[in-house]
Design an enzyme around this catalytic site. Structure first.
Site, PDB file in Angstrom:
ATOM      1  N   HIS A 235      34.488 103.776 101.996  1.00 49.06           N
ATOM      2  CA  HIS A 235      34.698 102.669 101.047  1.00 49.06           C
ATOM      3  C   HIS A 235      35.444 103.127  99.796  1.00 49.06           C
ATOM      4  CE1 HIS A 235      32.509  98.867  99.319  1.00 49.06           C
ATOM      5  NE2 HIS A 235      33.831  98.832  99.138  1.00 49.06           N
TER       6      HIS A 235
ATOM      7  N   LYS B 156      48.988  99.661 107.184  1.00 50.78           N
ATOM      8  CA  LYS B 156      49.863  98.995 106.213  1.00 50.78           C
ATOM      9  C   LYS B 156      50.790 100.022 105.551  1.00 50.78           C
ATOM     10  CE  LYS B 156      49.845  95.133 105.327  1.00 50.78           C
ATOM     11  NZ  LYS B 156      50.397  93.906 105.969  1.00 50.78           N
TER      12      LYS B 156
ATOM     13  N   THR C 219      49.882  95.726 100.683  1.00 49.07           N
ATOM     14  CA  THR C 219      48.617  95.714  99.938  1.00 49.07           C
ATOM     15  C   THR C 219      48.485  96.909  98.999  1.00 49.07           C
ATOM     16  OG1 THR C 219      46.229  95.995 100.259  1.00 49.07           O
ATOM     17  CG2 THR C 219      47.614  96.809 102.001  1.00 49.07           C
ATOM     18  N   ASP C 220      47.713  96.721  97.935  1.00 48.26           N
ATOM     19  CA  ASP C 220      47.433  97.843  97.023  1.00 48.26           C
ATOM     20  C   ASP C 220      46.488  98.871  97.665  1.00 48.26           C
ATOM     21  OD1 ASP C 220      45.014  96.455  96.959  1.00 48.26           O
ATOM     22  OD2 ASP C 220      44.902  96.325  94.763  1.00 48.26           O
ATOM     23  N   GLU C 221      45.900  98.528  98.832  1.00 46.35           N
ATOM     24  CA  GLU C 221      44.991  99.485  99.481  1.00 46.35           C
ATOM     25  C   GLU C 221      45.707 100.745  99.925  1.00 46.35           C
ATOM     26  OE1 GLU C 221      41.659  96.508 101.344  1.00 46.35           O
ATOM     27  OE2 GLU C 221      41.944  98.497 102.114  1.00 46.35           O
TER      28      GLU C 221
ATOM     29  N   TYR D  88      43.033 100.042 108.650  1.00 42.88           N
ATOM     30  CA  TYR D  88      43.831  98.926 108.099  1.00 42.88           C
ATOM     31  C   TYR D  88      44.827  99.446 107.068  1.00 42.88           C
ATOM     32  CZ  TYR D  88      45.118  95.162 104.938  1.00 42.88           C
ATOM     33  OH  TYR D  88      45.843  94.316 104.136  1.00 42.88           O
TER      34      TYR D  88
ATOM     35  N   THR E 133      49.269  95.239 115.939  1.00 43.07           N
ATOM     36  CA  THR E 133      49.915  94.182 115.142  1.00 43.07           C
ATOM     37  C   THR E 133      50.616  94.756 113.907  1.00 43.07           C
ATOM     38  OG1 THR E 133      48.454  92.430 115.892  1.00 43.07           O
ATOM     39  CG2 THR E 133      49.436  92.149 113.713  1.00 43.07           C
TER      40      THR E 133
HETATM   41  P1  NAD Z   1      44.643  86.551 107.536  1.00 47.97           P
HETATM   42  O1  NAD Z   1      43.815  87.461 108.363  1.00 47.97           O
HETATM   43  O2  NAD Z   1      44.005  85.383 106.863  1.00 47.97           O
HETATM   44  O3  NAD Z   1      45.823  85.945 108.439  1.00 47.97           O
HETATM   45  C1  NAD Z   1      46.578  86.735 109.312  1.00 47.97           C
HETATM   46  C2  NAD Z   1      47.438  85.801 110.168  1.00 47.97           C
HETATM   47  O4  NAD Z   1      48.235  86.619 111.040  1.00 47.97           O
HETATM   48  C3  NAD Z   1      46.612  84.863 111.055  1.00 47.97           C
HETATM   49  O5  NAD Z   1      47.153  83.571 111.024  1.00 47.97           O
HETATM   50  C4  NAD Z   1      46.737  85.491 112.438  1.00 47.97           C
HETATM   51  O6  NAD Z   1      46.638  84.545 113.489  1.00 47.97           O
HETATM   52  C5  NAD Z   1      48.123  86.111 112.358  1.00 47.97           C
HETATM   53  N1  NAD Z   1      48.278  87.232 113.297  1.00 47.97           N
HETATM   54  C6  NAD Z   1      47.453  88.294 113.464  1.00 47.97           C
HETATM   55  N2  NAD Z   1      47.926  89.099 114.434  1.00 47.97           N
HETATM   56  C7  NAD Z   1      49.090  88.541 114.863  1.00 47.97           C
HETATM   57  C8  NAD Z   1      50.046  88.900 115.835  1.00 47.97           C
HETATM   58  N3  NAD Z   1      49.920  90.021 116.583  1.00 47.97           N
HETATM   59  N4  NAD Z   1      51.139  88.118 116.004  1.00 47.97           N
HETATM   60  C9  NAD Z   1      51.286  86.980 115.258  1.00 47.97           C
HETATM   61  N5  NAD Z   1      50.396  86.580 114.355  1.00 47.97           N
HETATM   62  C10 NAD Z   1      49.303  87.347 114.147  1.00 47.97           C
HETATM   63  O7  NAD Z   1      45.394  87.479 106.518  1.00 47.97           O
HETATM   64  P2  NAD Z   1      45.733  87.240 104.964  1.00 47.97           P
HETATM   65  O8  NAD Z   1      44.546  87.616 104.171  1.00 47.97           O
HETATM   66  O9  NAD Z   1      46.357  85.915 104.812  1.00 47.97           O
HETATM   67  O10 NAD Z   1      46.825  88.398 104.744  1.00 47.97           O
HETATM   68  C11 NAD Z   1      48.203  88.140 104.988  1.00 47.97           C
HETATM   69  C12 NAD Z   1      48.999  89.392 104.666  1.00 47.97           C
HETATM   70  O11 NAD Z   1      48.797  89.746 103.304  1.00 47.97           O
HETATM   71  C13 NAD Z   1      48.605  90.621 105.485  1.00 47.97           C
HETATM   72  O12 NAD Z   1      49.776  91.322 105.815  1.00 47.97           O
HETATM   73  C14 NAD Z   1      47.727  91.435 104.535  1.00 47.97           C
HETATM   74  O13 NAD Z   1      47.818  92.800 104.832  1.00 47.97           O
HETATM   75  C15 NAD Z   1      48.361  91.103 103.202  1.00 47.97           C
HETATM   76  N6  NAD Z   1      47.474  91.172 102.023  1.00 47.97           N
HETATM   77  C16 NAD Z   1      46.275  90.496 102.030  1.00 47.97           C
HETATM   78  C17 NAD Z   1      45.481  90.524 100.885  1.00 47.97           C
HETATM   79  C18 NAD Z   1      44.163  89.792 100.808  1.00 47.97           C
HETATM   80  O14 NAD Z   1      43.438  89.938  99.831  1.00 47.97           O
HETATM   81  N7  NAD Z   1      43.809  88.968 101.784  1.00 47.97           N
HETATM   82  C19 NAD Z   1      45.905  91.246  99.755  1.00 47.97           C
HETATM   83  C20 NAD Z   1      47.120  91.938  99.813  1.00 47.97           C
HETATM   84  C21 NAD Z   1      47.899  91.870 100.949  1.00 47.97           C
HETATM   85  O1  DAU Z   2      43.241  95.041  98.019  1.00 52.48           O
HETATM   86  C1  DAU Z   2      43.896  94.178  98.910  1.00 52.48           C
HETATM   87  C2  DAU Z   2      43.062  94.047 100.165  1.00 52.48           C
HETATM   88  O2  DAU Z   2      41.936  93.258  99.807  1.00 52.48           O
HETATM   89  C3  DAU Z   2      43.807  93.407 101.334  1.00 52.48           C
HETATM   90  O3  DAU Z   2      44.844  94.260 101.739  1.00 52.48           O
HETATM   91  C4  DAU Z   2      42.879  93.144 102.520  1.00 52.48           C
HETATM   92  O4  DAU Z   2      43.568  92.439 103.534  1.00 52.48           O
HETATM   93  C5  DAU Z   2      41.711  92.332 102.034  1.00 52.48           C
HETATM   94  O5  DAU Z   2      40.782  92.161 103.094  1.00 52.48           O
HETATM   95  C6  DAU Z   2      41.035  93.003 100.844  1.00 52.48           C
HETATM   96  O6  DAU Z   2      40.383  94.228 101.247  1.00 52.48           O
HETATM   97  P1  DAU Z   2      38.935  94.630 100.673  1.00 52.48           P
HETATM   98  O7  DAU Z   2      38.298  95.578 101.604  1.00 52.48           O
HETATM   99  O8  DAU Z   2      39.003  94.990  99.238  1.00 52.48           O
HETATM  100  O9  DAU Z   2      38.276  93.169 100.762  1.00 52.48           O
HETATM  101  P2  DAU Z   2      36.853  92.635 101.242  1.00 52.48           P
HETATM  102  O10 DAU Z   2      36.802  91.201 100.873  1.00 52.48           O
HETATM  103  O11 DAU Z   2      36.551  93.008 102.648  1.00 52.48           O
HETATM  104  O12 DAU Z   2      35.867  93.438 100.299  1.00 52.48           O
HETATM  105  C7  DAU Z   2      35.999  93.358  98.889  1.00 52.48           C
HETATM  106  C8  DAU Z   2      34.933  94.264  98.308  1.00 52.48           C
HETATM  107  O13 DAU Z   2      33.639  93.705  98.574  1.00 52.48           O
HETATM  108  C9  DAU Z   2      34.902  95.644  98.917  1.00 52.48           C
HETATM  109  O14 DAU Z   2      34.550  96.593  97.911  1.00 52.48           O
HETATM  110  C10 DAU Z   2      33.794  95.564  99.970  1.00 52.48           C
HETATM  111  C11 DAU Z   2      32.824  94.581  99.343  1.00 52.48           C
HETATM  112  N1  DAU Z   2      32.059  93.759 100.293  1.00 52.48           N
HETATM  113  C12 DAU Z   2      32.733  93.065 101.235  1.00 52.48           C
HETATM  114  C13 DAU Z   2      32.070  92.290 102.153  1.00 52.48           C
HETATM  115  C14 DAU Z   2      32.823  91.528 103.221  1.00 52.48           C
HETATM  116  C15 DAU Z   2      30.679  93.660 100.182  1.00 52.48           C
HETATM  117  O15 DAU Z   2      30.053  94.274  99.295  1.00 52.48           O
HETATM  118  N2  DAU Z   2      30.008  92.880 101.070  1.00 52.48           N
HETATM  119  C16 DAU Z   2      30.650  92.194 102.068  1.00 52.48           C
HETATM  120  O16 DAU Z   2      29.970  91.504 102.873  1.00 52.48           O
END
Ligand code: NAD
Ligand code: DAU
Length: 336
Positions: free
Chosen positions: A276, A154, A125-127, A150, A100
């Site tokens: 991590h 990205k 993402t900042d990751e 992941y 994807t």
């Molecule tokens: P999410 O997992 O909640 O949603 C992802 C969406 O993409 C879902 O609706 C899923 O059905 C769709 N999807 C997945 N694979 C697909 C495919 N092959 N074709 C079409 N649709 C597909 O994700 P999110 O947390 O809303 O993140 C959205 C974007 O923002 C991502 O690109 C992620 O990398 C980025 N991002 C997320 C965060 C965060 O904290 N969640 C932070 C920075 C950037």
């Molecule tokens: O920084 C942006 C990113 O933030 C996005 O690109 C990703 O899509 C989003 O999932 C998020 O990534 P993280 O790995 O930082 O998020 P997560 O919520 O999975 O975890 C946040 C922090 O908490 C991380 O240090 C791991 C920790 N954690 C997470 C889970 C799910 C725990 O300690 N326990 C948990 O059960």
């Protein structure tokens, strides 16, 4: 503007769709989403009656399906959210992440190139900067050092998107945001998982020592920044989007326990995530200077709103956990 949004049924994508359709200048919006476990059309119930809104269930890595959508919808701009977004899942099972996040982004860029789409925003993402030691904060020129499948996917898709500016002169910008939180986030990420567990009186699994640092950004602030980049961002530029609120995980967890009226005895320290990242930290000066955007929602206020939303929507949590929301799709969308 005719907007094609990918991943609009997910957490951030659905917030963006809801926000975009409050503005008058979006004349049509097509949401392309495969509806994986993370995509839930209930998140978009409020926009269903809007005649400008259209949904296409498709996999972004399916070139034929994407081509058909570009032919029939002819977007002016693409905002690309769709991704496998969870780090833990990417460690357990990297294959869908690569398909994807890399192949899917490639397919979209190719379609946009063929159709001469005027604007493309790739949401990242900042990751991609990896773990950053104090006292440094990453600006957009900071080296990429991805730690998980992941973040590597990205980082790769960011570079691919930027290469389309250099090679094909396309109008592409990349955004890199910090950790988002808010309503409708799948309860696998830190904040919604901890809220859901606390509300249900279950234990809260904290990885390692819980001292990892994340910078928290309210989802509507993120969406406003993406909209600002869509309209005012420059081709070939990367824009960091941070929440200016860095906190250790354990502090976030303790605040959630306080907000839900639960005791700290629910905290359980568990085995750490492999690879991590210890600390994420970015500067957002560029997006602020070029677009005027600033985060507006204070963490305390955003967390209170988020806890209240999960408390008021236990059926949403149960529904996404069980996959029962697919009934909503069959009922509302199968004939559209
Ligand atoms: P999410 O997992 O909640 O949603 C992802 C969406 O993409 C879902 O609706 C899923 O059905 C769709 N999807 C997945 N694979 C697909 C495919 N092959 N074709 C079409 N649709 C597909 O994700 P999110 O947390 O809303 O993140 C959205 C974007 O923002 C991502 O690109 C992620 O990398 C980025 N991002 C997320 C965060 C965060 O904290 N969640 C932070 C920075 C950037
Ligand atoms: O920084 C942006 C990113 O933030 C996005 O690109 C990703 O899509 C989003 O999932 C998020 O990534 P993280 O790995 O930082 O998020 P997560 O919520 O999975 O975890 C946040 C922090 O908490 C991380 O240090 C791991 C920790 N954690 C997470 C889970 C799910 C725990 O300690 N326990 C948990 O059960």
């Amino acid at each position: 503007m005719k907007l094609l949004v990918t991943g609009g049924a997910g957490f951030i994508g659905s917030a963006f769709v809801r926000q975009a359709l409050t503005g008058g200048d979006v004349t049509a919006l097509c949401n392309v989403d495969a509806l994986t476990y993370a995509g839930n059309l209930e998140n978009l119930a409020s926009v269903l009656p809007d005649p400008r809104y259209r949904f296409e269930r498709a996999d972004i890595a399916d070139a034929a399906a994407i081509e058909n959508i570009f032919v029939s919808f002819a977007p002016d701009a693409v905002v690309h959210f769709a991704a496998e977004s969870h780090v833990d899942r990417s460690i357990l099972s990297p294959e869908p992440v690569i398909r994807t996040n890399l192949n899917g982004t490639f397919t979209l860029l190719e379609a946009a190139r063929r159709h001469k789409t005027e604007r493309f925003v790739h949401v990242s993402t900042d990751e991609v900067y990896g773990s950053i030691d104090e006292p440094h904060d990453a600006d957009e020129g900071y080296p990429l050092k991805a730690s998980s499948p992941y973040s590597a996917s990205k980082a790769g898709s960011d570079l691919l998107a930027l290469s389309y500016v250099t090679t094909y002169k396309m109008n592409v910008s990349v955004t890199r945001a910090s950790n988002n939180y808010g309503p409708y986030q799948f309860p696998e990420k830190l904040i919604p998982l901890m809220i859901a567990n606390a509300l249900e009186g279950k234990s809260l699994p904290v990885y390692g020592d819980g001292m990892q640092i994340r910078d928290w950004l309210y989802v509507d602030d993120h969406c406003a920044a993406i909209d600002a980049v869509l309209r005012h961002g420059r081709a070939g530029e990367v824009y960091n989007i941070g929440g200016s609120r860095a906190l250790p995980n354990i502090e976030v967890v303790k605040r959630i326990l306080a907000a839900t009226g639960r005791g700290e005895d629910l905290i359980t320290y568990v085995k750490d995530r492999p690879g991590h990242d210890r600390r994420y930290a970015i500067t957002s000066e560029k997006v602020e200077a070029e677009t005027g955007w600033k985060p507006r929602v204070e963490f305390e206020n955003g967390l209170a709103r988020t806890v209240a939303w999960y408390r008021d929507n236990p059926q949403w949590i149960a529904s996404v956990r069980s996959g029962a929301y697919r009934d909503f799709y069959e009922k509302n969308y199968s004939n559209r």
